[in-house]
Write a protein that holds these residues in place. Sequence first.
Motif, mmCIF file in Angstrom:
data_model
loop_
_atom_site.group_PDB
_atom_site.id
_atom_site.type_symbol
_atom_site.label_atom_id
_atom_site.label_comp_id
_atom_site.label_asym_id
_atom_site.label_seq_id
_atom_site.Cartn_x
_atom_site.Cartn_y
_atom_site.Cartn_z
ATOM 1 N N ASP A 63 0.869 -1.173 0.000
ATOM 2 C CA ASP A 63 0.000 0.000 0.000
ATOM 3 C C ASP A 63 0.906 1.223 0.000
ATOM 4 O OD1 ASP A 63 -1.749 2.051 0.417
ATOM 5 O OD2 ASP A 63 -2.798 1.132 2.115
ATOM 6 N N ASP A 64 1.106 1.793 -1.179
ATOM 7 C CA ASP A 64 2.103 2.863 -1.325
ATOM 8 C C ASP A 64 1.529 4.262 -1.132
ATOM 9 O OD1 ASP A 64 0.642 2.958 -3.653
ATOM 10 O OD2 ASP A 64 2.362 3.287 -4.968
ATOM 11 N N ARG A 65 0.323 4.357 -0.567
ATOM 12 C CA ARG A 65 -0.276 5.681 -0.404
ATOM 13 C C ARG A 65 0.507 6.565 0.563
ATOM 14 N NH1 ARG A 65 -6.413 3.484 0.172
ATOM 15 N NH2 ARG A 65 -5.236 1.847 1.237
ATOM 16 N N ASN A 68 2.576 9.694 -0.520
ATOM 17 C CA ASN A 68 2.049 11.060 -0.599
ATOM 18 C C ASN A 68 2.544 11.942 0.546
ATOM 19 O OD1 ASN A 68 0.501 10.418 -2.883
ATOM 20 N ND2 ASN A 68 -1.162 9.624 -1.622
ATOM 21 N N ARG A 96 2.957 4.917 -11.498
ATOM 22 C CA ARG A 96 2.541 6.090 -10.713
ATOM 23 C C ARG A 96 3.691 7.084 -10.518
ATOM 24 N NH1 ARG A 96 -0.929 3.455 -5.688
ATOM 25 N NH2 ARG A 96 -2.121 1.931 -6.908
#
Length: 447
Positions: A63-65, A68, A96
């Motif tokens: 989960d590379d969120r 941000n 991304r």
Amino acid sequence: MEIEIATIGGYEEVGRQMTAVRAGDDIVVFDMGLNLSNVLIHDDIRTEQMHSLDLIDMGAIPDDRIMNDLEGDVQAIVPTHGHLDHIGAISKLAHRYDAPIVAAPFTLDLVKEEIQDEGKFQVQNDLIEMDAGETMPIGDRCELEFVNVTHSIINAINPVLHTPEGAIVYGLDKRIDHTPVIGDPIDMKRFREIGREGQGVLCYIEDCTNANKKGRTPSEAVARSQLRDVMRSLEDYDGGIVATTFSSHIARVTSLVEFAEEIGRQPVLLGRSMEKYSGTAERIGAATFPNDLGMYGHRKSVDRAFKRIMNEGKENFLPVVTGHQGEPRAMLTRMGRGETPYELDDGDKVIFSARVIPEPTNEGQRYQSERLLGMQGARIYDDVHVSGHLSQEGHYTMLDALQPQHVVPAHQSMKGFSGYVDLAAKQGYNLDRDLHVTSNGNVIQLV
């Protein structure tokens, strides 16, 4: 310069590795891996056609969120080697980021294949090949270096990000092997130099897979010797012999091919991943196989090969097949279920030149596979293998070579970190001061 480490994946499990290091305004991402267990537990999942968000929800990819929250631009995506738990999410996540994928030659070829097989996203990142011992600039003030290491796959490296505050050494995955079967020995000389030049090592991120195991991990030369001993002991057996190992373990596959010929059997590589990895290694010149070696990946061609083996006599062949972890769709598992033309008889030998990856899904599947093979009369030769990961004495050696200011354990669960925490404590590191046990989705600010 501010230095932050985002521990994105691989800090609560074995698999789906991903770590980001921010040095000032520049970010380098190390690994984008898959958690195979969370894929294999589902029947008939085809990840190529799945959306990244669905794979994140099922715990299959990082989960590379949290990226941000890092204030900077990604300058490079750097996979350390070609195992899927390190490259299996590149086709889902790399698009991304406006950054090149930088990898050693064999790793880069495998990344290309992952991208070509992807059915959901268009990955158009630049691909840059870099060998061990080479460097490239990262922004205006940092430099990326590849240091050669030895692992259970060829062309493995440990990347080092040199910053004005010291080096960040990303230490996944390796063992200290001075006599590898293929490739160069681990470059311990360079690690010792990095530990003592400039500002030294600011942080060492370490693979803890075998941190609870005493002693040192033996060389691949030891596994090769064990395998030759097993194979020579079967030289006079006039029935079927089948071998399985990690498809990506090119050194082990070449040993199996060589020893099959030594005992008068024709080796045949069977299974999609077996054909993929060995074919890639041969194509880039990293391994040499006999000209007449058969490699078959598609189901129909595999079954034709099995029929030929049965027609010409099992005693004349050594099938080297996929399925060492009992994967449901792999060749050996199908053989155990009686779903191939190859017929196992009482006393036939099955050599597992691999250990079970210590994870419940794999352990259950491997147990079932061995039971099915045994019910057909097969005799099991288990664990003819050495690990690709450091044991405790190897970890002490690396800490002594690098003398890092900070240490971050990785590539395990909290339980798996325990052995590393103990040995690091004996070397003077303290939890929450310079020994950072963390989990997925956290950011550690070092400077």
